[in-house]
Write a protein that holds these residues in place. Structure first.
Motif, PDB file in Angstrom:
ATOM      1  N   ASN A   1       0.820  -1.213   0.000  1.00  0.00           N
ATOM      2  CA  ASN A   1       0.000   0.000   0.000  1.00  0.00           C
ATOM      3  C   ASN A   1       0.854   1.262   0.000  1.00  0.00           C
ATOM      4  OD1 ASN A   1      -2.367  -1.430  -0.118  1.00  0.00           O
ATOM      5  ND2 ASN A   1      -2.795  -1.295   2.066  1.00  0.00           N
ATOM      6  N   ASN A   2       1.970   1.238   0.733  1.00  0.00           N
ATOM      7  CA  ASN A   2       2.879   2.386   0.712  1.00  0.00           C
ATOM      8  C   ASN A   2       3.414   2.628  -0.697  1.00  0.00           C
ATOM      9  OD1 ASN A   2       2.592   2.846   3.444  1.00  0.00           O
ATOM     10  ND2 ASN A   2       4.466   1.769   4.008  1.00  0.00           N
ATOM     11  N   THR A   3       3.749   1.544  -1.396  1.00  0.00           N
ATOM     12  CA  THR A   3       4.246   1.669  -2.763  1.00  0.00           C
ATOM     13  C   THR A   3       3.173   2.236  -3.681  1.00  0.00           C
ATOM     14  OG1 THR A   3       5.750  -0.186  -2.414  1.00  0.00           O
ATOM     15  CG2 THR A   3       5.270   0.393  -4.695  1.00  0.00           C
ATOM     16  N   LEU A   4       1.947   1.723  -3.564  1.00  0.00           N
ATOM     17  CA  LEU A   4       0.849   2.255  -4.386  1.00  0.00           C
ATOM     18  C   LEU A   4       0.616   3.741  -4.107  1.00  0.00           C
ATOM     19  CD1 LEU A   4      -1.980  -0.446  -4.452  1.00  0.00           C
ATOM     20  CD2 LEU A   4      -0.599   0.374  -6.342  1.00  0.00           C
ATOM     21  N   SER A   5       0.674   4.113  -2.849  1.00  0.00           N
ATOM     22  CA  SER A   5       0.475   5.511  -2.484  1.00  0.00           C
ATOM     23  C   SER A   5       1.571   6.398  -3.084  1.00  0.00           C
ATOM     24  CB  SER A   5       0.464   5.650  -0.960  1.00  0.00           C
ATOM     25  OG  SER A   5       0.309   6.985  -0.577  1.00  0.00           O
ATOM     26  N   LYS A   6       2.796   5.921  -3.053  1.00  0.00           N
ATOM     27  CA  LYS A   6       3.898   6.688  -3.646  1.00  0.00           C
ATOM     28  C   LYS A   6       3.737   6.806  -5.163  1.00  0.00           C
ATOM     29  CE  LYS A   6       7.086   5.768   0.050  1.00  0.00           C
ATOM     30  NZ  LYS A   6       8.087   4.908   0.605  1.00  0.00           N
ATOM     31  N   ILE A   7       3.252   5.745  -5.791  1.00  0.00           N
ATOM     32  CA  ILE A   7       2.992   5.792  -7.234  1.00  0.00           C
ATOM     33  C   ILE A   7       1.928   6.844  -7.538  1.00  0.00           C
ATOM     34  CG2 ILE A   7       1.995   4.494  -9.172  1.00  0.00           C
ATOM     35  CD1 ILE A   7       3.474   2.009  -8.037  1.00  0.00           C
ATOM     36  N   CYS A   8       0.894   6.907  -6.701  1.00  0.00           N
ATOM     37  CA  CYS A   8      -0.150   7.928  -6.878  1.00  0.00           C
ATOM     38  C   CYS A   8       0.446   9.329  -6.787  1.00  0.00           C
ATOM     39  CB  CYS A   8      -1.235   7.780  -5.814  1.00  0.00           C
ATOM     40  SG  CYS A   8      -2.298   6.356  -5.984  1.00  0.00           S
ATOM     41  N   ILE A   9       1.288   9.539  -5.798  1.00  0.00           N
ATOM     42  CA  ILE A   9       1.874  10.864  -5.595  1.00  0.00           C
ATOM     43  C   ILE A   9       2.803  11.232  -6.747  1.00  0.00           C
ATOM     44  CG2 ILE A   9       3.433  12.179  -4.107  1.00  0.00           C
ATOM     45  CD1 ILE A   9       2.131  10.592  -1.741  1.00  0.00           C
ATOM     46  N   VAL A  10       3.634  10.293  -7.181  1.00  0.00           N
ATOM     47  CA  VAL A  10       4.550  10.554  -8.302  1.00  0.00           C
ATOM     48  C   VAL A  10       3.762  10.813  -9.589  1.00  0.00           C
ATOM     49  CG1 VAL A  10       6.317   9.501  -9.774  1.00  0.00           C
ATOM     50  CG2 VAL A  10       6.523   9.359  -7.297  1.00  0.00           C
ATOM     51  N   THR A  11       2.730  10.014  -9.831  1.00  0.00           N
ATOM     52  CA  THR A  11       1.905  10.214 -11.025  1.00  0.00           C
ATOM     53  C   THR A  11       1.231  11.573 -10.991  1.00  0.00           C
ATOM     54  OG1 THR A  11       1.518   7.836 -11.145  1.00  0.00           O
ATOM     55  CG2 THR A  11       0.021   9.242 -12.398  1.00  0.00           C
ATOM     56  N   GLY A  12       0.714  11.959  -9.825  1.00  0.00           N
ATOM     57  CA  GLY A  12       0.108  13.282  -9.689  1.00  0.00           C
ATOM     58  C   GLY A  12       1.119  14.393  -9.923  1.00  0.00           C
TER      59      GLY A  12
ATOM     60  N   THR B   1      -6.324  15.205  -8.746  1.00  0.00           N
ATOM     61  CA  THR B   1      -7.220  15.272  -7.596  1.00  0.00           C
ATOM     62  C   THR B   1      -7.539  13.892  -7.038  1.00  0.00           C
ATOM     63  OG1 THR B   1      -8.201  17.273  -8.509  1.00  0.00           O
ATOM     64  CG2 THR B   1      -9.461  16.116  -6.826  1.00  0.00           C
ATOM     65  N   PHE B   2      -7.957  12.972  -7.910  1.00  0.00           N
ATOM     66  CA  PHE B   2      -8.374  11.657  -7.433  1.00  0.00           C
ATOM     67  C   PHE B   2      -7.207  10.828  -6.901  1.00  0.00           C
ATOM     68  CE2 PHE B   2     -12.333  12.160 -10.079  1.00  0.00           C
ATOM     69  CZ  PHE B   2     -13.208  12.132  -9.006  1.00  0.00           C
ATOM     70  N   LEU B   3      -6.066  10.866  -7.565  1.00  0.00           N
ATOM     71  CA  LEU B   3      -4.920  10.112  -7.065  1.00  0.00           C
ATOM     72  C   LEU B   3      -4.395  10.709  -5.760  1.00  0.00           C
ATOM     73  CD1 LEU B   3      -3.011   9.319 -10.374  1.00  0.00           C
ATOM     74  CD2 LEU B   3      -4.425   7.770  -9.003  1.00  0.00           C
ATOM     75  N   GLY B   4      -4.425  12.033  -5.668  1.00  0.00           N
ATOM     76  CA  GLY B   4      -4.024  12.685  -4.421  1.00  0.00           C
ATOM     77  C   GLY B   4      -4.965  12.355  -3.277  1.00  0.00           C
ATOM     78  N   ALA B   5      -6.260  12.284  -3.572  1.00  0.00           N
ATOM     79  CA  ALA B   5      -7.238  11.924  -2.540  1.00  0.00           C
ATOM     80  C   ALA B   5      -7.007  10.496  -2.054  1.00  0.00           C
ATOM     81  CB  ALA B   5      -8.653  12.083  -3.085  1.00  0.00           C
TER      82      ALA B   5
ATOM     83  N   SER C   1     -10.329   8.189 -13.933  1.00  0.00           N
ATOM     84  CA  SER C   1      -9.661   8.631 -12.704  1.00  0.00           C
ATOM     85  C   SER C   1     -10.497   8.303 -11.467  1.00  0.00           C
ATOM     86  CB  SER C   1      -9.353  10.124 -12.773  1.00  0.00           C
ATOM     87  OG  SER C   1     -10.553  10.865 -12.940  1.00  0.00           O
ATOM     88  N   ALA C   2     -11.822   8.403 -11.587  1.00  0.00           N
ATOM     89  CA  ALA C   2     -12.708   8.062 -10.466  1.00  0.00           C
ATOM     90  C   ALA C   2     -12.674   6.556 -10.187  1.00  0.00           C
ATOM     91  CB  ALA C   2     -14.128   8.517 -10.748  1.00  0.00           C
ATOM     92  N   VAL C   3     -12.515   5.767 -11.242  1.00  0.00           N
ATOM     93  CA  VAL C   3     -12.430   4.315 -11.082  1.00  0.00           C
ATOM     94  C   VAL C   3     -11.164   3.960 -10.299  1.00  0.00           C
ATOM     95  CG1 VAL C   3     -12.203   2.113 -12.306  1.00  0.00           C
ATOM     96  CG2 VAL C   3     -13.735   3.875 -13.190  1.00  0.00           C
ATOM     97  N   PHE C   4     -10.041   4.528 -10.709  1.00  0.00           N
ATOM     98  CA  PHE C   4      -8.782   4.270 -10.007  1.00  0.00           C
ATOM     99  C   PHE C   4      -8.872   4.719  -8.553  1.00  0.00           C
ATOM    100  CE2 PHE C   4      -6.732   4.730 -14.357  1.00  0.00           C
ATOM    101  CZ  PHE C   4      -6.562   3.368 -14.517  1.00  0.00           C
ATOM    102  N   CYS C   5      -9.420   5.906  -8.338  1.00  0.00           N
ATOM    103  CA  CYS C   5      -9.531   6.431  -6.981  1.00  0.00           C
ATOM    104  C   CYS C   5     -10.412   5.530  -6.127  1.00  0.00           C
ATOM    105  CB  CYS C   5     -10.091   7.850  -7.009  1.00  0.00           C
ATOM    106  SG  CYS C   5     -10.269   8.586  -5.371  1.00  0.00           S
ATOM    107  N   GLY C   6     -11.559   5.127  -6.640  1.00  0.00           N
ATOM    108  CA  GLY C   6     -12.455   4.263  -5.880  1.00  0.00           C
ATOM    109  C   GLY C   6     -11.791   2.956  -5.506  1.00  0.00           C
ATOM    110  N   ALA C   7     -11.086   2.356  -6.473  1.00  0.00           N
ATOM    111  CA  ALA C   7     -10.406   1.085  -6.194  1.00  0.00           C
ATOM    112  C   ALA C   7      -9.325   1.274  -5.136  1.00  0.00           C
ATOM    113  CB  ALA C   7      -9.801   0.523  -7.476  1.00  0.00           C
ATOM    114  N   LEU C   8      -8.560   2.345  -5.235  1.00  0.00           N
ATOM    115  CA  LEU C   8      -7.483   2.584  -4.270  1.00  0.00           C
ATOM    116  C   LEU C   8      -8.025   2.920  -2.884  1.00  0.00           C
ATOM    117  CD1 LEU C   8      -5.067   4.574  -6.579  1.00  0.00           C
ATOM    118  CD2 LEU C   8      -4.643   2.321  -5.580  1.00  0.00           C
TER     119      LEU C   8
END
Length: 176
Positions: free
Chosen positions: A15-26, A66-70, A141-148
């Motif tokens: 989960n930490n890795t996924l979160s970092k990927i979200c932040i880097v992608t954003g 927005t969604f990846l940051g959320a 983006s909403a799909v990715f955010c919901g899944a995450l």
């Protein structure tokens, strides 16, 4: 290290890795947006030819930012939250409130995923003006955010229920 602690540690690392990927992608999306707006200004005022596609691209990028940051904020517990009553409560009530809030957030994440998929499928045949890509690219983006959000909240629930040591760490500083 027990088998139980091993899988919870792996889940937290994942989960930490996924979160970092979200932040880097954003962060990459913000950089692309700034660069394309620089091109917009250059095209409009220097070349006298306005690249109108930039505004549509910015709308797509801002959805992902927005969604990846959320989602990353849900994971790090830095997203919007009112913790006054929880923090004033005794430890057992705090655990109950944390579990309840994670249940609610996981449910909202699952709903966002399900209805986001429906919206993406519905809009896939419509093209975004000036970009000529499917509308589903934006709503994805909403799909990715919901899944995450579901994954992060459900993982935290599992860890809190299955690993008492991690529960204590979660109450004090979080699961990072």
């Amino acid at each position: 290290m027990s088998e139980q602690r091993k899988w919870t540690d792996n889940l937290i690392r994942f989960n930490n890795t996924l979160s970092k990927i979200c932040i880097v992608t954003g962060a990459i999306a913000v950089t692309v947006m700034v660069l394309t707006f620089g091109w917009l200004v250059f095209g409009r005022y220097v070349l006298n030819v306005t690249p109108t596609w930039v505004e549509q691209l910015a709308l797509v990028l801002i959805c992902y930012i927005t969604f990846l940051g959320a989602a990353a904020g849900i994971h790090t517990r830095s997203h919007l939250g009112v913790t006054l009553f929880r923090d004033m409560s005794p430890p057992k009530v705090q655990v109950f409130l944390l579990i309840l809030s994670d249940l609610i957030v996981a449910g909202l994440g699952l709903a966002m995923f399900i209805y986001g998929v429906k919206l993406t499928i519905f809009g896939w045949s419509t093209l975004l003006p000036m970009l000529n890509v499917p509308e589903g690219i934006r709503t994805g983006s909403a799909v990715f955010c919901g899944a995450l959000v579901f994954l992060f909240s459900a993982s935290r629930l599992l860890i809190m229920v299955c690993d008492p040591e991690k529960r204590a760490a979660y109450l004090s500083e979080g699961l990072e």
